[in-house]
Design a protein around this motif. Sequence first.
Motif, short mmCIF file in Angstrom:
data_model
loop_
_atom_site.label_atom_id
_atom_site.label_comp_id
_atom_site.label_asym_id
_atom_site.label_seq_id
_atom_site.Cartn_x
_atom_site.Cartn_y
_atom_site.Cartn_z
N ILE A 33 -3.26 -4.82 -1.94
CA ILE A 33 -2.10 -4.56 -2.79
C ILE A 33 -2.45 -3.48 -3.81
N ILE A 34 -1.65 -2.42 -3.80
CA ILE A 34 -1.82 -1.33 -4.76
C ILE A 34 -0.73 -1.48 -5.82
N GLY A 35 -1.14 -1.52 -7.06
CA GLY A 35 -0.19 -1.60 -8.17
C GLY A 35 -0.12 -0.25 -8.86
N ILE A 36 1.08 0.17 -9.22
CA ILE A 36 1.26 1.49 -9.82
C ILE A 36 2.00 1.35 -11.14
N LEU A 37 1.40 1.87 -12.20
CA LEU A 37 2.06 1.88 -13.51
C LEU A 37 2.64 3.26 -13.71
N GLY A 38 3.95 3.35 -13.63
CA GLY A 38 4.64 4.65 -13.68
C GLY A 38 5.48 4.80 -12.43
N ALA A 39 6.79 4.94 -12.61
CA ALA A 39 7.71 4.99 -11.47
C ALA A 39 8.37 6.36 -11.37
N GLY A 40 7.65 7.39 -11.82
CA GLY A 40 8.20 8.74 -11.81
C GLY A 40 7.75 9.50 -10.56
N ARG A 41 7.51 10.80 -10.76
CA ARG A 41 7.23 11.66 -9.60
C ARG A 41 5.93 11.27 -8.91
N VAL A 42 4.86 11.16 -9.68
CA VAL A 42 3.56 10.84 -9.07
C VAL A 42 3.51 9.38 -8.61
N GLY A 43 4.00 8.49 -9.45
CA GLY A 43 3.95 7.07 -9.11
C GLY A 43 4.65 6.78 -7.80
N THR A 44 5.83 7.36 -7.60
CA THR A 44 6.56 7.06 -6.36
C THR A 44 5.96 7.82 -5.17
N ALA A 45 5.39 9.00 -5.42
CA ALA A 45 4.72 9.72 -4.30
C ALA A 45 3.52 8.91 -3.82
N ILE A 46 2.73 8.39 -4.75
CA ILE A 46 1.58 7.58 -4.36
C ILE A 46 2.05 6.27 -3.71
N ALA A 47 3.14 5.73 -4.22
CA ALA A 47 3.70 4.51 -3.61
C ALA A 47 4.07 4.76 -2.15
N ARG A 48 4.70 5.88 -1.88
CA ARG A 48 5.10 6.18 -0.49
C ARG A 48 3.87 6.34 0.41
N ARG A 49 2.86 7.03 -0.09
CA ARG A 49 1.64 7.20 0.71
C ARG A 49 0.97 5.85 0.95
N ALA A 50 0.94 5.02 -0.09
CA ALA A 50 0.28 3.70 0.05
C ALA A 50 1.04 2.83 1.05
N LEU A 51 2.36 2.88 1.00
CA LEU A 51 3.16 2.10 1.96
C LEU A 51 2.92 2.60 3.37
N ALA A 52 2.89 3.93 3.53
CA ALA A 52 2.66 4.51 4.86
C ALA A 52 1.28 4.11 5.39
N ALA A 53 0.34 3.89 4.47
CA ALA A 53 -1.02 3.51 4.86
C ALA A 53 -1.15 2.01 5.13
N GLY A 54 -0.07 1.27 4.90
CA GLY A 54 -0.07 -0.16 5.23
C GLY A 54 -0.36 -1.09 4.07
N TYR A 55 -0.43 -0.56 2.86
CA TYR A 55 -0.66 -1.42 1.69
C TYR A 55 0.66 -2.03 1.22
N GLU A 56 0.56 -3.17 0.59
CA GLU A 56 1.68 -3.67 -0.21
C GLU A 56 1.66 -2.91 -1.53
N VAL A 57 2.81 -2.63 -2.07
CA VAL A 57 2.87 -1.82 -3.29
C VAL A 57 3.76 -2.48 -4.33
#
Length: 214
Positions: free
Chosen positions: A6-30
Motif C-alpha cells: 500500500i502506497i500512501g500519498i500526502l498531496g492530491a495535486g499534480r505530482v500526487g495524482t501522477a504518482i498515484a496513477r503509476r503506483a496503481l498501474a504497478a499493482g499497488y493499493e493507493v
Amino acid sequence: MSEPKIIGILGAGRVGTAIARRALAAGYEVRVASSRPASDIALVLQFTAPGAVAADASDVIAQSDVIVLALPLSKYRSLPADQLAGKIVIDTMNYWAPTDGTLTEFEGAPSSSEVVADYLTGARLVRSFNHMGYHEMDGEARPAGDPDRRAMAVAGDDAQARSIVADIIDRMGFDPVDAGRLANARDFAIGTPVFGAPLGRHDLQAALRAPLAA
Ligand SMILES: NC(=O)c1ccc[n+]([C@@H]2O[C@H](COP(=O)([O-])OP(=O)(O)OC[C@H]3O[C@@H](n4cnc5c(N)ncnc54)[C@H](OP(=O)(O)O)[C@@H]3O)[C@@H](O)[C@H]2O)c1
C-alpha cells in the motif's frame, strides 16, 4: 519489512495524482490525502487517479507501507512527525521560492530533504521523484530493459529504505539509480544539470558522480 503493498500519498495535486496513477498501474493499493477531509477529494480522485482511495492523512499514514510527500514544501511543518516516525517516507518536495515563498531554513541549505529529515525525526526518509516533471510521469514510464527508459535518483541514509523505494520506482516504470546518502540529494536538486533532464540509467549515474560545478 515485507514487500510493500500500500502506497500512501500526502498531496492530491499534480505530482500526487501522477504518482498515484503509476503506483496503481504497478499493482499497488493507493491511499491519498490532502489537508482537507477525504470526502472533499474523493470525487476528483475518481477522475485523476481512478482506483486510488481518498482518506484522511492520519489514516493514510497508519494504513500505508510507504508514504509519499507530494505537498508544497511550504507546508512541511504541518506533517505529523510523530505518526511518520519509523515509516519509509519518500520526499518529492522541491524548494522554489517563487511558489513556496521565501523559507529561510531552505535558503542556502545543502538539500531541502536534509531540512525535512531534521523535522521528521525517526522517519526513514528517501529523496526521489523530485527531478522529473509530473507531466512526464505517465508518458515516460517504460518496461524494464526498454532502451528509452528514464532513470530516477534515490538518496537516503537508510539503505534498506532506499532499496525498497528503488524497487517501487522500477515497478512504476523507471530505472532507479542509487545516489547513496541523503546529503547526495543536492546532486539532483533544482538548479543541477540532472533536474528535469531526460536521463537514462548510465547518464544519470555519470551525472551523479560528476562534481556539482560541472
Ligand atoms: N510539479 C512538478 O512537476 C513537480 C515535480 C516533482 C516534485 N514536485 C514537488 O511536489 C510537490 C507538489 O507539487 P504539485 O505540483 O503536485 O503541487 P499541487 O498541484 O499544488 O498539489 C499540492 C497538493 O498538496 C495538498 N496539500 C497542501 N497541504 C497539504 C498538507 N498539509 N497535507 C497533505 N496535502 C496537502 C494540496 O491540497 P490542499 O491544499 O487542498 O490540501 C494539493 O492537493 C511540491 O513540493 C513540488 O515541489 C513537483
